[in-house]
Design an enzyme around this catalytic site. Structure first.
Site, PDB file in Angstrom:
ATOM      1  N   GLU A 180       0.856  -1.187   0.000  1.00 18.15           N
ATOM      2  CA  GLU A 180       0.000   0.000   0.000  1.00 18.15           C
ATOM      3  C   GLU A 180       0.892   1.237   0.000  1.00 18.15           C
ATOM      4  OE1 GLU A 180      -4.090   1.521   2.211  1.00 18.15           O
ATOM      5  OE2 GLU A 180      -3.194  -0.416   2.691  1.00 18.15           O
ATOM      6  N   GLU A 230      -2.277   0.445  13.505  1.00 20.95           N
ATOM      7  CA  GLU A 230      -3.475   0.758  12.724  1.00 20.95           C
ATOM      8  C   GLU A 230      -4.744   0.430  13.506  1.00 20.95           C
ATOM      9  OE1 GLU A 230      -5.163  -0.163   8.211  1.00 20.95           O
ATOM     10  OE2 GLU A 230      -3.624  -1.449   9.090  1.00 20.95           O
TER      11      GLU A 230
END
Length: 902
Positions: free
Chosen positions: A474, A745
């Protein structure tokens, strides 16, 4: 009068840098700081004088300001002086204090322009011939040229860029100390060029120049859908070497068809996947004049490519910043050989091996070990993060990669493991070379570790663009993550040039209707535009930068983009002044989400409309700053209408918010969307929601950055500290108790039993929840900018002790100098607060818990007789105005006479 001066000029900067070369501004902005030479207080500049010359002795003056009567010492423009390309300018400044005493001239400083936008290039775009390396080849090409210089070199510069990534060598030595040039931009709109001082690399006579090229972001794999060649399918180099001889002559050696190329020893290089290097394919001495070319070297091809998008580099480059040694060598239960570097970080490993030609060794990278202590990479998804090295069979071979970086703490060694030199491993930490400006510490070691985790999250995710994560497939510039963290980022580092470049890409990738992409640079699907709180980065980030640094040019350059975003939102709602249509990420990863859903329970219409109101407010403020009176009036009316529509739609007649979630109440209160009765009721309801969750967060990406601010602003400081200090899931300190060295996260990325939240989306270096750092600086340390005097020309120091902390200290290096706020509580009930105010600024200092000015001592003196201070408020809450200097306050919380601080 030099010997009598009480003030001197320090830390002169041009475009936020000291003596920059290669800048792209024709009218750069100049700044300087002041220092009181005798420790006196309340020192201000009353005037300045600037000179710009072509020489360091200032014999050839190009421009003089004359004496300008102003306190301005930041972002001063040499009005009327227009810089030329590829030229050095020397400058100096002197100032007058409030008593009319003049300082000495500052030492000569300089700026040097690069090849300015729109200038003609003599260099050609060159690429390895397709017959040698087809477009789909993974192997990295090498490019080279030899040339002869006719005399002694006085000065030499290289101006260069590439399609892909590049590194240059001159006569066998690496050029510069930067990495991942030319950086990642919206390549179809902006391609940055770099400038290198190579005077010391050259000699009269024969010389050689070489270049490595890598896929990087331009041609390599990006995002999770295995996209490649998003911007193009050919790597290419553009460069010019400008030489000035001692006899006054000049010469340019440029890229053209006379260069040659060959496949290099890097067989594969990808940002996500790592590098494969075969040392047997090296060309020893290839960038020196002694090299004898083989048949592998063929003439390059000149390719057609635009020059119109070229511009000198805006942001600070990526550099090696520090190295870490292993803290432990492990043998896992599976028998894996693993190195623990003790810190989740971003960069690569430099290592040495010895062995037989053809032996292969491998380094795989991971953030964590699993519950059994084995090497874990499932959360990387398809990213391989693998370095493979094939030995050439010499005694000791040392290697580090060039065009890839990894996010990791642990490294697994495979292959000829016995070949590794155990003492020759170090982890190289890289990130954009931003000046570190903030420091925070307190009496609670867990909070100090949290602060460290926040800082390492910035380091790992500020590698040329503000990425969400640095390890999996990502690593994209998510707009939402960036705007959520910007309030903390401006305390930690000087991020103004970093974000100025990225915001330019945001504007370049913004659609014609004003919609902002989810990620910048935009590399996702065509419909990946226009989510609330994500697109609002177009407005929130420029305003935050302006408030923190005082650089009005940031607003000027982003103003059309800011207006464009608001216009886009204005056109979306199917009811006037609301945003209740389209896709939104909502309160992403909110813990009140339905099972299996990433989006929290707060109504997305409320989130979208709340951010709509906030962005309109900030655009209105920006219009006022820029003197756009008609715009300011328009957005003031729009702001009123959006707030009215929000209340009519989402607040009941009795003052109850329709979305009864922590995030819903936090946004309504933070963005000041409620009338006074509804505000009181919403604050009370937020407190009830916290009690219902046993003082734990249920917020996601949208609500978390603001909840602590809302609590402390609305009389719930104890609740804010309780949230901060929770150690069980979900909380900021839960990951700390699990050994985290960066921000996760997910609040429960690793669960209590050691299992993982998921393998699909579980980064252990994701800075968004580190937004609480903003509150640590603003509320615990108490350092706050004042909107009416941006850039900390005037600021507030208002610490709010609590949470059982016995001391806290914050520092911030501003454009004017260092601010410091440090408080500690004694066992005798006395609080001591030390505040430093830089020269040419002033501060409003709010003394926490002071019952009256008569019980406060400052540096051993009664408050009323303290030099540099003006009493603004006494009684219940003491507030003073302070000029520059260091102040030491002491007083008893119970209103008793204080023991003076020595």
């Amino acid at each position: 009068m030099g010997g009598l001066t009480m003030i001197q000029v320090t830390s002169v900067q041009c475009e936020y840098q000291h003596n920059p070369i290669g800048i792209g501004e024709r009218q750069p902005l100049l700044s300087w700081k002041l220092e009181a030479t005798s420790g006196q207080r309340k020192v201000n500049q009353s005037a300045y004088e600037l000179e710009v010359a072509s020489d360091a002795s200032f014999h050839d003056i190009l421009w003089q300001s004359g004496i300008i009567y102003t306190e301005q010492s930041t972002f001063v423009e040499a009005a009327g002086l227009i810089s030329e390309s590829c030229k050095r300018y020397y400058w100096r400044v002197r100032v007058w204090d409030g008593d009319g005493v003049v300082s000495d001239w500052s030492p000569a400083a300089f700026w040097e322009t690069g090849k300015l936008k729109g200038e003609t290039w003599s260099g050609k775009w060159i690429s390895a011939p397709l017959a040698q390396l087809p477009a789909d080849a993974e192997q990295v090409p090498l490019l080279r040229k030899t040339f002869t210089l006719r005399g002694q070199v006085k000065q030499a510069r290289i101006y260069a860029t590439a399609l892909g990534l590049y590194e240059l060598e001159l006569n066998g030595k690496r050029v510069g100390d930067t990495y991942f040039a030319p950086g990642w931009t919206s390549y179809n709109n902006v391609l940055q060029t770099q400038t290198y001082d190579v005077t010391d690399h050259l000699t009269a006579g024969n010389n050689a120049i070489g270049a490595w090229l890598g896929n990087g972001w331009y041609k390599g794999n990006l995002a999770w859908s295995h996209q490649k060649e998003i911007y193009g399918n050919r790597l290419a180099l553009l460069a010019e070497l400008h030489v000035q001889y001692e006899d006054g002559g000049e010469e340019v050696i440029a890229t053209d068809g006379s260069w040659t190329s060959a496949p290099g020893p890097i067989r594969m290089s990808e940002i996500y996947h790592g590098e494969t290097y075969d040392a047997s394919l090296e060309h020893p001495g290839w960038s020196t004049t002694a090299f004898s070319k083989s048949s592998d070297w063929q003439s390059v091809e000149e390719i057609s490519q635009t020059y119109e998008v070229l511009t000198p580099q805006i942001n600070v480059p990526v550099r090696k910043k520090e190295t870490l040694k292993p803290v432990e060598w492990l043998t896992t239960p599976r028998g894996e050989t693993v190195i623990d570097f003790g810190q989740n970080m971003v960069g690569w490993v430099k290592f040495s091996v010895r062995g037989t030609a053809g032996d292969e060794v491998s380094l795989k990278h991971a953030e964590v070990l699993d519950a059994e202590g084995n090497f874990y990479t499932d959360n990387l998804r398809s990213a391989k993060q693998n370095i493979r090295y094939t030995l050439k069979g010499e005694s000791i071979e040392t290697f580090e990669p060039r065009f890839t970086f990894q996010g990791f703490r642990f490294v697994k060694l495979e292959g000829a493991v016995s070949a590794f030199e155990r003492d020759a491993f170090e982890a190289v930490v890289i990130h954009s070379d931003m000046e570190e400006t903030g420091k925070f510490s307190c009496s609670n070691p867990l909070i100090n570790q949290l602060q460290s985790n926040i800082r390492w999250g910035l380091k790992g995710n500020f590698v040329d663009v503000p990425t969400d994560c640095p390890q999996r497939d990502e690593r994209l510039g998510w707009t939402g993550d960036a705007q959520m963290f910007i309030g903390t980022a401006v305390y930690l580092n000087n991020v103004a040039p970093f974000f100025a470049k990225w915001l330019g890409d945001l504007a370049a990738d913004q659609r014609s209707d004003g919609a902002v992409p989810f990620v910048v640079p935009h590399v996702l699907a065509d419909d990946s535009y226009g989510s609330a709180a994500w697109g609002d980065a177009a407005v929130i980030i420029p305003w935050t930068l302006y408030a923190s640094y005082g650089d009005k040019r940031i607003l000027e350059r982003q103003y059309d983009s800011m207006k464009g975003w608001v216009s886009y939102v204005e056109a979306q709602g199917d009811q006037p002044y609301l945003w209740n249509t389209g896709f939104h990420f909502g309160d992403w990863l909110g813990l009140d989400a339905k099972s299996g859903d990433y989006i929290g329970a707060t109504d997305r219409d409320i989130i979208a409309s709340a951010f709509y109101a906030y962005s309109v407010k900030l655009v209105r403020k920006s219009a006022e700053v820029l003197g756009r009176e008609e715009d300011a009036a328009h957005y003031a009316e729009l702001e009123r209408q959006v707030a009215d529509a929000f209340r009519k739609e989402f607040v009941t007649p009795g003052g109850r918010l329709s979305s009864s979630t922590q995030t819903g109440h936090v946004l309504a209160l933070m963005f000041e969307l409620l009338d006074e009765p509804s505000e009181r009721r919403s604050a009370l309801r937020l407190k009830e929601l916290l009690e219902a969750s046993k003082h734990h967060l249920t917020t996601g990406f949208v609500g978390t950055p603001y909840i602590s601010h809302v609590l402390s602003k609305h009389g719930m400081l104890d609740e804010a500290y309780t949230l901060l200090l929770q150690q069980d899931y979900p909380s900021w300190l839960y990951p700390v108790t699990k050994g985290a060295t960066t921000i996760w996260e997910h609040w429960d990325g690793i669960k209590e039993d050691g299992s993982f939240w998921s393998a699909d989306m579980n980064s252990f270096n994701h800075y968004a929840y580190g937004a609480v750092g903003d509150w640590l600086y603003r509320t615990v340390a108490g350092i706050q900018p004042e909107e009416s005097a941006p850039g900390y020309k005037r600021f507030v120091v208002a610490p709010q002790p609590g949470g059982g902390l016995t001391f806290a200290e914050g520092e911030l290096e501003t454009m004017y100098g260092r601010i410091r706020s440090a408080w500690k509580l004694g066992e005798n009930g006395v609080i001591e607060l030390e505040v430093t105010v830089p020269p040419n600024t002033s501060a409003e200092i709010r003394l926490p818990g002071a019952a009256g000015s008569d019980v406060v001592a400052e540096s051993g003196q009664p408050l009323e007789s303290s030099a540099g201070l003006t009493l603004l408020k006494s009684g219940d809450g003491v507030i003073v105005e302070a000029g520059s200097g260091t102040y030491k306050f002491a007083y008893d919380f119970n209103g008793q006479p204080a023991v003076a601080i020595s």
